[in-house]
Write a protein that holds these residues in place. Structure first.
Motif, PDB file in Angstrom:
ATOM      1  N   GLU A   1      -1.893  -6.995   0.629  1.00 57.08           N
ATOM      2  CA  GLU A   1      -3.409  -7.379   1.612  1.00 57.08           C
ATOM      3  C   GLU A   1      -2.477  -6.834   2.882  1.00 57.08           C
ATOM      4  O   GLU A   1      -2.858  -5.966   4.060  1.00 57.08           O
ATOM      5  CB  GLU A   1      -3.907  -8.733   2.036  1.00 57.08           C
ATOM      6  N   LEU A   2      -1.699  -7.642   3.317  1.00 58.49           N
ATOM      7  CA  LEU A   2      -0.565  -6.957   4.264  1.00 58.49           C
ATOM      8  C   LEU A   2       0.056  -5.522   4.402  1.00 58.49           C
ATOM      9  O   LEU A   2      -0.517  -4.727   4.629  1.00 58.49           O
ATOM     10  CB  LEU A   2       1.025  -8.200   4.451  1.00 58.49           C
ATOM     11  N   CYS A   3       0.340  -4.951   3.006  1.00 59.41           N
ATOM     12  CA  CYS A   3       0.717  -3.556   2.839  1.00 59.41           C
ATOM     13  C   CYS A   3      -0.615  -2.421   3.035  1.00 59.41           C
ATOM     14  O   CYS A   3      -1.074  -1.564   4.235  1.00 59.41           O
ATOM     15  CB  CYS A   3       1.022  -3.361   1.756  1.00 59.41           C
ATOM     16  N   GLY A   4      -1.975  -2.858   2.885  1.00 63.40           N
ATOM     17  CA  GLY A   4      -2.789  -2.701   2.994  1.00 63.40           C
ATOM     18  C   GLY A   4      -3.099  -2.076   4.494  1.00 63.40           C
ATOM     19  O   GLY A   4      -4.089  -1.355   4.978  1.00 63.40           O
ATOM     20  N   LEU A   6      -0.958  -2.519   7.072  1.00 58.36           N
ATOM     21  CA  LEU A   6       0.085  -1.707   7.027  1.00 58.36           C
ATOM     22  C   LEU A   6      -0.375  -0.036   7.286  1.00 58.36           C
ATOM     23  O   LEU A   6      -0.388   0.460   8.109  1.00 58.36           O
ATOM     24  CB  LEU A   6       1.209  -1.619   6.361  1.00 58.36           C
ATOM     25  N   LYS A   7      -0.675   0.622   5.641  1.00 60.01           N
ATOM     26  CA  LYS A   7      -1.314   1.541   5.910  1.00 60.01           C
ATOM     27  C   LYS A   7      -2.848   1.793   6.786  1.00 60.01           C
ATOM     28  O   LYS A   7      -2.523   3.145   6.740  1.00 60.01           O
ATOM     29  CB  LYS A   7      -1.379   1.866   4.218  1.00 60.01           C
ATOM     30  N   GLY A   8      -3.109   1.018   7.457  1.00 59.04           N
ATOM     31  CA  GLY A   8      -4.105   1.834   8.045  1.00 59.04           C
ATOM     32  C   GLY A   8      -4.024   1.900   9.495  1.00 59.04           C
ATOM     33  O   GLY A   8      -4.777   2.259  10.575  1.00 59.04           O
ATOM     34  N   THR A  12       0.825   5.312  16.973  1.00 55.10           N
ATOM     35  CA  THR A  12       0.395   4.385  18.064  1.00 55.10           C
ATOM     36  C   THR A  12       0.593   3.743  18.228  1.00 55.10           C
ATOM     37  O   THR A  12       0.785   2.345  19.139  1.00 55.10           O
ATOM     38  CB  THR A  12      -0.667   5.483  18.766  1.00 55.10           C
ATOM     39  N   ASP A  13      -0.041   3.065  17.113  1.00 53.00           N
ATOM     40  CA  ASP A  13       0.559   1.295  16.949  1.00 53.00           C
ATOM     41  C   ASP A  13       2.069   0.823  16.313  1.00 53.00           C
ATOM     42  O   ASP A  13       2.542   1.554  16.507  1.00 53.00           O
ATOM     43  CB  ASP A  13      -1.135   0.968  16.073  1.00 53.00           C
ATOM     44  N   GLN A  38       6.675   7.147   7.793  1.00 55.98           N
ATOM     45  CA  GLN A  38       8.756   6.634   7.477  1.00 55.98           C
ATOM     46  C   GLN A  38       8.075   4.727   8.254  1.00 55.98           C
ATOM     47  O   GLN A  38       8.982   4.716   7.259  1.00 55.98           O
ATOM     48  CB  GLN A  38       9.302   7.079   8.392  1.00 55.98           C
ATOM     49  N   ASN A  39       8.429   4.817   9.047  1.00 54.35           N
ATOM     50  CA  ASN A  39       8.240   2.980   9.084  1.00 54.35           C
ATOM     51  C   ASN A  39       7.405   2.560   8.446  1.00 54.35           C
ATOM     52  O   ASN A  39       7.304   0.973   8.078  1.00 54.35           O
ATOM     53  CB  ASN A  39       7.415   2.488  10.629  1.00 54.35           C
ATOM     54  N   ILE A  40       6.010   2.374   8.091  1.00 55.16           N
ATOM     55  CA  ILE A  40       5.023   1.756   7.369  1.00 55.16           C
ATOM     56  C   ILE A  40       5.645   2.126   5.979  1.00 55.16           C
ATOM     57  O   ILE A  40       5.566   0.896   4.555  1.00 55.16           O
ATOM     58  CB  ILE A  40       3.372   2.466   7.541  1.00 55.16           C
TER      59      ILE A  40
END
Length: 140
Positions: A1-4, A6-8, A12-13, A38-40
């Motif tokens: 859930e967390l990784c999903g 992040l992908k969104g 700018t976030d 890269q950060n995600i």
């Protein structure tokens, strides 16, 4: 859930991740990171390397989080919050941290049994202009 989640994110976030059990563990960054690909990717790898066990007490992680003055917080748990005698509830703790209502708090409970996640997740989201979602983790 967390990784999903992040992908969104958009570049700018900005984001920061804290894990919690009996204590808290911060993502090894001194500040929130932009939601760049890269950060995600880096954060997703860091998340997947984590293992947590023990209690379910998010108060330290929430304190750290609110100190960053975010506009949105995502609180994810797979359990019921630790509630010892004399301890402030997580719901009351968040109300104190967010007394000015400047932070939206979204919550996600994930487990194979809805009754195994804290019942305050819905009210926490509702009181803080957020949304609550239950995810049945046995369907993943």
């Amino acid at each position: 859930e967390l990784c999903g989640t992040l992908k969104g994110l958009k570049p700018t976030d900005k984001f920061m991740i804290y894990f919690f059990s009996d204590g808290a563990q911060a993502m090894p960054s001194r500040a929130m990171l932009p939601g760049t690909p890269q950060n995600i990717k880096w954060a997703t790898n860091w998340v997947r390397e984590r293992s947590v066990d023990g209690g379910t007490n998010p108060t330290q992680a929430l304190s750290w989080c609110f100190n960053l003055r975010p506009d949105t917080v995502w609180l994810l748990t797979d359990g019921i919050f630790t509630q010892l005698s004399g301890m402030t509830t997580v719901e009351a703790f968040i109300r104190k941290l967010n007394a000015d209502d400047k932070v939206r708090v979204n919550t996600i409970g994930f487990h194979n049994n809805r009754n195994s996640v804290d019942k305050s997740l819905g009210p926490i989201a509702a009181a803080n202009d957020g949304t609550y979602r239950f995810v049945n983790s046995s369907r993943k």
